[in-house]
Design a protein around this motif. Structure first.
Motif, PDB file in Angstrom:
ATOM      1  N   LYS A 110      -1.806  81.362  80.927  1.00 35.94           N
ATOM      2  CA  LYS A 110      -0.275  81.725  81.083  1.00 35.94           C
ATOM      3  C   LYS A 110       0.209  82.495  82.210  1.00 35.94           C
ATOM      4  CE  LYS A 110       0.179  80.362  76.642  1.00 35.94           C
ATOM      5  NZ  LYS A 110      -1.146  80.072  76.230  1.00 35.94           N
ATOM      6  N   GLN A 169       0.196  77.421  83.368  1.00 37.40           N
ATOM      7  CA  GLN A 169       1.841  77.497  83.073  1.00 37.40           C
ATOM      8  C   GLN A 169       2.590  77.743  84.521  1.00 37.40           C
ATOM      9  OE1 GLN A 169       2.769  76.431  80.444  1.00 37.40           O
ATOM     10  NE2 GLN A 169       1.327  76.906  78.719  1.00 37.40           N
ATOM     11  N   LEU A 173       3.405  70.840  79.750  1.00 37.77           N
ATOM     12  CA  LEU A 173       3.745  72.168  79.747  1.00 37.77           C
ATOM     13  C   LEU A 173       4.346  72.700  78.469  1.00 37.77           C
ATOM     14  CD1 LEU A 173       4.960  72.522  83.358  1.00 37.77           C
ATOM     15  CD2 LEU A 173       2.753  73.378  82.618  1.00 37.77           C
ATOM     16  N   MET A 181       8.426  77.216  82.489  1.00 35.61           N
ATOM     17  CA  MET A 181       7.049  77.856  82.265  1.00 35.61           C
ATOM     18  C   MET A 181       7.099  78.951  81.036  1.00 35.61           C
ATOM     19  SD  MET A 181       5.324  76.389  84.983  1.00 35.61           S
ATOM     20  CE  MET A 181       5.893  75.866  86.617  1.00 35.61           C
TER      21      MET A 181
END
Length: 715
Positions: free
Chosen positions: A488, A555, A610, A711
């Motif tokens: 992340k 990400q 994603l 993201m």
């Protein structure tokens, strides 16, 4: 979806058999035996057997090349990629003309048999009429054309089986034969006459390799091409040898040697027990089916040569145009026009000899091509079928071609060399200006310090990608057990690689520190960039016992040194796929990498990647193809609605089938009563539209008007 500009894959095993058999079983059996017997006498059946045996090296080589490079154009494509565009031009034009000549010859023979029952002053207009008919059929589509081919070949083989049984019964009762006639010996033309006849009838088997030119349109070419070719040559050779031996036994020599309808003449004796002219009528029907199948298959196969050469710019680009029905329209029209010209201008014997000499030269080059591809050591050269007894089979095939060419006749060789010369002139005048490509033979030169060509490696990689993995590669199993790293926040490639190695060591404890360091060093030299934002770090390690995969989703991206247009530069990537394999599994390693590349290059991959909720959906994305989808049933996700429901109660899209349910370590063959449980994996196969519907419903994410996916928040 990919591949919309390519020919449609629609041909199965029976189609392969029908094209090969129909292409061989025409003039070689219904027209040539009389002409061939005039040269060698009763040994003509032996000449056919020897020709069939001499065909085997070319068949094995063709099957290997076709399963490694299933592309339209067959011989041309193989010769071009092995030895470069000059040899490809000569081989492509030569093979194209040989196929067109043989197909034209077959349609002339069809007219000759029809003339037995219909008054015809000239059989050539009939041949032209059938050329037009088969041209229209091929324009409609390859599948439609091969459906007719199946019917024609089925009728042909059935009637010929009946003809042979009847003939053998008649011979068993005792009949006057050509062998017993005064002055007739087994080798009536001596050894030179016999060998010349072998070369003359060799064209009878040339149709076997027509299938290579349509290999791009064959489903599962690795299985269907070699199996279909083998079944075809075995059945055809048996009927050739037995049937032609019967003709020499049942017909007086003077009648056989002057006949353009030898099977019909023999049928009057072999099937004389049938009332009236039924026996001859059956043979005429089968002959019409044979000639029709050869003419139809000839246009189908030959038209793929200008298509392939047009794609490569060795011929004008308009020949590469594919119609809305998925057929090479312009190439088909050019081919049919050439056949009509041949029908009107050349005589039957000249057509056969020129076609044979062309085919012998091309078969010699095809055997050379296998040697070149093997010795080039290109890792992406990955045939499913490999020719036995390499390289002795290929060397034997080359020597046999040279030997038979010496007996083919000066006139035919002169015409052949004229075409070769014209092809060379065309290449230097036109083709050389259009292409900047070298064959695999440059990889030999690289060992001597000369340059090597990377174009062929890139193309073979693309072909391997399109062919997909083999069943034994266990791609889905590799993805299912893969470790997943879901990042992340931003990190470095070294940190991710270290974690990937840790996961590898858990699934393959044999991986040792020395191998790990080599793997990390390879990352510093750069990795392959796939698509816009994915990379494939990979290595074959001495200590690895099997292939393993670690999936990484980043990400916010990871900076990776990649090869971009031949230069090293750092690129932010969101997907990494670490792959390790044993040293001795180069082929499987490359196929798995190619399959991963194919999935990553699908339109919308990064957006779905994603946007996936968790590792289940990441794996589902990788296992999604146009005709297959794997779903994990996980509480709290899109697939949750399927948990607890019987298969028959789910509204599956039309054209899809639940093929398998994996539950824990068990594989369950499903029926309508099976109730789905949490963590089940459902393998679904079916038509592209239905699979895509399920993918959109349970896996894909949509971000309207957002060219770059959002993201996830960093941790």
């Amino acid at each position: 979806m990919k591949g919309k500009s390519k020919l449609k894959k629609s041909l199965g095993l029976f189609d392969v058999y029908a094209i090969c058999t129909g292409a061989m079983f025409s003039s070689g059996f219904f027209l040539l035996p009389g002409l061939a017997a005039a040269q060698t006498g009763p040994s003509v059946a032996l000449a056919y057997l020897v020709a069939g045996i001499l065909m085997l090296p070319a068949m094995f080589s063709m099957a290997e090349l076709a399963t490694a490079m299933p592309r339209a154009g067959g011989d041309y494509f193989f010769l071009d990629r092995a030895m470069g565009p000059l040899i490809g031009t000569v081989g492509g034009i030569g093979t194209y003309l040989a196929l067109a000549l043989k197909s034209a010859f077959a349609l002339i023979g069809m007219g000759a048999y029809l003339a037995l029952f219909v008054q015809l002053d000239d059989i050539r207009p009939v041949a032209i009429g059938f050329t037009v008919l088969f041209t229209l059929l091929n324009i409609i589509g390859a599948k439609e054309s091969t459906t007719i081919q199946r019917v024609l070949v089925t009728v042909l083989v059935a009637v010929m089986g009946f003809f042979i049984v009847g003939g053998l019964v008649m011979i068993g009762t005792g009949a006057d034969t050509a062998v017993t006639e005064p002055g007739v010996t087994f080798f009536n033309g001596g050894l030179s006459g016999f060998l010349g006849t072998v070369g003359f009838v060799f064209v009878s088997y040339a149709g076997l390799t027509k299938i290579a030119s349509v290999s791009e349109e064959i489903v599962d070419p690795g299985r269907n091409i070699p199996l279909g070719m083998m079944l075809s040559i075995i059945s055809t050779t048996i009927i050739y040898v037995i049937g032609i031996a019967m003709m020499t036994l049942l017909l007086p020599a003077d009648i056989l040697h002057s006949s353009l309808t030898p099977v019909a003449d023999a049928a009057e004796v072999a099937l004389g027990f049938l009332p009236g002219q039924i026996g001859v009528i059956l043979v005429v029907i089968s002959a019409a089916a044979a000639f029709a199948s050869t003419g139809n298959a000839g246009i189908l196969a030959a038209s793929r040569y200008p298509l392939a050469m047009g794609r490569d710019r060795l011929l004008p680009r308009f020949l590469a145009k594919i119609s809305g029905r998925g057929t090479p329209l312009n190439s088909i029209l050019i081919t049919s026009g050439l056949m009509m010209f041949v029908i009107l201008v050349l005589d039957e014997s000249a057509i056969a000899k020129v076609a044979s000499s062309f085919q012998l030269i091309v078969f010699m080059l095809v055997n050379v091509a296998v040697i070149v591809m093997r010795e080039s050591k290109i890792e992406y050269y990955d045939p499913v079928f490999r020719s036995p007894l390499y390289p002795f089979t290929q060397v034997g095939g080359i020597l046999a071609s040279v030997f038979l060419l010496s007996y083919i006749g000066a006139e035919a060789l002169a015409l052949t060399m004229l075409v070769v010369t014209a092809s060379v002139i065309w290449y230097f005048y036109y083709g050389r200006k259009q292409v900047q490509r070298h064959g695999a033979i440059f990889h030999w030169f690289s060992r001597l310090g000369e340059r090597r060509s990377t174009t062929i490696e890139q193309e073979l990689r693309q072909i391997m990608q399109e062919k997909g993995v083999r069943t034994e590669d266990l791609f889905s199993e590799m993805v299912a057990r893969a470790g997943v790293i879901d990042l992340k926040k931003r990190t470095t490639l070294d940190e991710v690689a270290t974690e990937a190695i840790h996961l590898f060591s858990q699934t393959d404890p044999q991986v040792i520190t020395e191998d790990v360091s080599l793997f990390l060093e390879s990352l510093e030299r750069g990795v392959t960039l796939i698509g816009d934002r994915a990379a494939l770090p990979n290595a074959r390690l001495a200590s690895a016992t099997h292939t393993e995969l670690v999936i990484v989703r980043a990400q916010e991206g990871i900076a990776v040194l990649c090869d971009v247009d031949g230069q090293k530069q750092e690129v932010d990537v969101n997907a990494l796929f670490f792959v390790i394999s044993p040293l001795n599994e180069a082929g499987r390693h490359l196929r798995l990498l190619a399959e991963l590349s194919y999935q990553v290059e699908e339109e919308g991959f990064i957006k779905d990647w994603l946007g996936a909720d968790d590792w289940h959906e990441l794996k589902e994305i990788l296992l999604h193809t146009e005709q297959l989808l794997t779903l994990w049933l996980t509480p709290g996700h899109k697939t949750e609605e399927l948990i607890g429901r019987a298969l028959r109660d789910v509204a599956w899209p039309e054209g899809v089938l639940v093929a398998l349910v994996r539950r824990n370590e068990q594989e369950i063959v499903p029926d309508g009563n099976l109730t789905l449980e949490a963590e089940d994996r459902i393998i679904i196969i079916g038509e592209e539209e239905g699979i895509q519907t399920l993918y959109q419903e349970y896996v894909s994410v949509e971000h309207a008007n957002d060219p770059r996916p959002p993201m996830f928040p960093a941790e």
